[in-house]
Scaffold this active site. Sequence first.
Site, short mmCIF file in Angstrom:
data_model
loop_
_atom_site.label_atom_id
_atom_site.label_comp_id
_atom_site.label_asym_id
_atom_site.label_seq_id
_atom_site.Cartn_x
_atom_site.Cartn_y
_atom_site.Cartn_z
N PHE A 40 1.07 -1.16 0.55
CA PHE A 40 0.25 -0.08 0.19
C PHE A 40 0.71 1.39 -0.16
O PHE A 40 1.15 1.95 -1.01
CB PHE A 40 -1.25 0.29 0.85
CG PHE A 40 -1.64 0.81 1.01
CD1 PHE A 40 -2.03 2.27 0.43
CD2 PHE A 40 -2.35 1.53 3.36
CE1 PHE A 40 -3.28 3.02 0.48
CE2 PHE A 40 -2.95 2.63 2.91
CZ PHE A 40 -3.50 3.51 1.93
N ILE A 41 1.82 1.05 0.93
CA ILE A 41 2.28 2.46 1.83
C ILE A 41 3.22 2.83 -0.44
O ILE A 41 4.25 3.48 -1.07
CB ILE A 41 3.24 2.50 2.59
CG1 ILE A 41 2.19 3.43 3.35
CG2 ILE A 41 4.85 3.61 2.63
CD1 ILE A 41 2.78 2.90 4.54
N PRO B 196 21.40 -13.27 5.61
CA PRO B 196 22.01 -11.60 5.63
C PRO B 196 23.02 -11.48 4.52
O PRO B 196 23.71 -10.57 3.67
CB PRO B 196 22.79 -11.37 7.33
CG PRO B 196 21.87 -12.45 7.73
CD PRO B 196 21.23 -13.16 7.56
N ASN C 20 8.70 -9.14 9.76
CA ASN C 20 8.44 -7.68 10.81
C ASN C 20 9.85 -7.30 11.94
O ASN C 20 9.74 -6.66 12.09
CB ASN C 20 6.95 -7.47 11.54
CG ASN C 20 5.89 -7.12 10.68
OD1 ASN C 20 6.52 -6.74 9.60
ND2 ASN C 20 4.46 -7.40 11.27
N TYR D 9 0.69 -7.95 15.88
CA TYR D 9 1.42 -6.83 15.19
C TYR D 9 2.12 -5.99 16.01
O TYR D 9 3.48 -5.88 15.33
CB TYR D 9 -0.05 -6.32 14.51
CG TYR D 9 0.48 -5.29 13.28
CD1 TYR D 9 1.57 -5.44 12.35
CD2 TYR D 9 0.35 -3.76 13.58
CE1 TYR D 9 1.71 -4.35 11.53
CE2 TYR D 9 1.00 -2.90 12.54
CZ TYR D 9 1.72 -3.14 11.63
OH TYR D 9 2.52 -2.35 10.96
N LYS E 216 6.28 -5.25 15.30
CA LYS E 216 7.36 -3.99 14.47
C LYS E 216 7.89 -3.29 15.69
O LYS E 216 8.68 -2.90 15.47
CB LYS E 216 5.61 -3.27 14.80
CG LYS E 216 4.52 -3.65 13.05
CD LYS E 216 5.82 -4.10 12.02
CE LYS E 216 6.24 -2.33 11.62
NZ LYS E 216 6.95 -2.71 10.38
#
Length: 316
Positions: free
Chosen positions: A11-12, A48, A81, A131, A135
Site C-alpha cells: 500500500f505505501i 544476511p 516484521n 503486530y 513492529k
Amino acid sequence: MRVLLLGADGFIGRRVADRLLADQDLTVTVLGRRDSADIRFDLTAGSPGALARFLDAAAPQVVINCAGATYGTSRALIKANTLAVATVCEAIRRSREPARLVHVGSAAEYGPMPAGVPIPEGAEPRPVGPYGVSKLAGTELVITSGLDAAVLRVFDVVGPGSPTASLFGRLAEGLRRALEQHERVVRMPDLSGYRDFVDVRDVARAIQAAAVSAATGVINIGSGHAVRAREAAQLLVRASGFEGSISEDARQVLVPSQVVTDLHQQPRVVEPRAVVEPVQWRQADVRTARDRLGWRTLVPLEESLADIWMETACRV
C-alpha cells in the site's frame, strides 16, 4: 542517488515507488520475491550474507524498507516484521559501503496512550497484540544497529489503494454494496475511537524526505490531529451519496488499518476479523517531522476519503 526499495508492491510501497521513479536524480532498484522485482530475494528466508552480496552489486546509498506483514499468525508477523528487519540491518553492516536505512514503523508500537495528548517519539511503547510487538522489535533492531538509520513511525494511513480489510476499505465496499442492492443499513464495528489519519501520498513524501535527510532515530508521521473514526466515516458516507445509516457493533472493531503491506506473500483477499481493540486514542506529535524533515501533510482527510470512494465505485 542510488536507492534500493523493499516492499514496492504494498500500500505505501507503491506510492513511494511512484515518487522515487519520477525523480530523475534517483536510480531506483526494487528488491522482493515477486517477478516484478529487479532483484528476487525473500527477506523472511534469505541470509544476511546473500543479501549483502546483492547490496554490493546494487551499491545503494539508501535502503528504504516498506516491507512487512499486517495480518497473519504471530510467527508469520515476527518473521516478516522482526526477522526480516534483522536480516536487512545485518546485510547493510556486512556490505562494502553501508547504506543509510529508512525503515517504516507503525503507531501500533505505542499501544494505549492517555487520551487528549499528542504522542511524542519519547513515549514508552506498550504495544498490544503480535503486530505491534513485532513492529516494535523491528524498530529496536534498527535504532540499535549502529547504522545511519531513521524509523518513520507512521500513524493511520488512508487514501487511494487502501486495503479492503482496512477500516475505510471495508466501509467503502459496504457502501457500494448497499447502493447496488438498495440496502438501507451498512454494518460496521465500533467507530468511537480517535485516530490520526494521514494520506498515503503524504507518507510517501515523508519517506522520500527522510531518504535524502540526515535525520536519525524515530520520527512520527501523522497529521497531528485526532479525529473520531465515526466522524471520518461520515465523510466517506457523504462522498458516496448513501442516504441510509451506519450500524455499529460496540463490542467489536476491525483489526486496525496498518501502514505496511505484506511483500512476501502471494496476493490474496484478507477477510477482516472483529477483535476487541483496547487503543482508543492516537494522535501524533509531529514536531520532529516538521523540524528535521521539513515535512507536513498536504492532503486533507476529506480528499483522502473521497479518493477511496472514487476508486471503489469505479472498481469492476
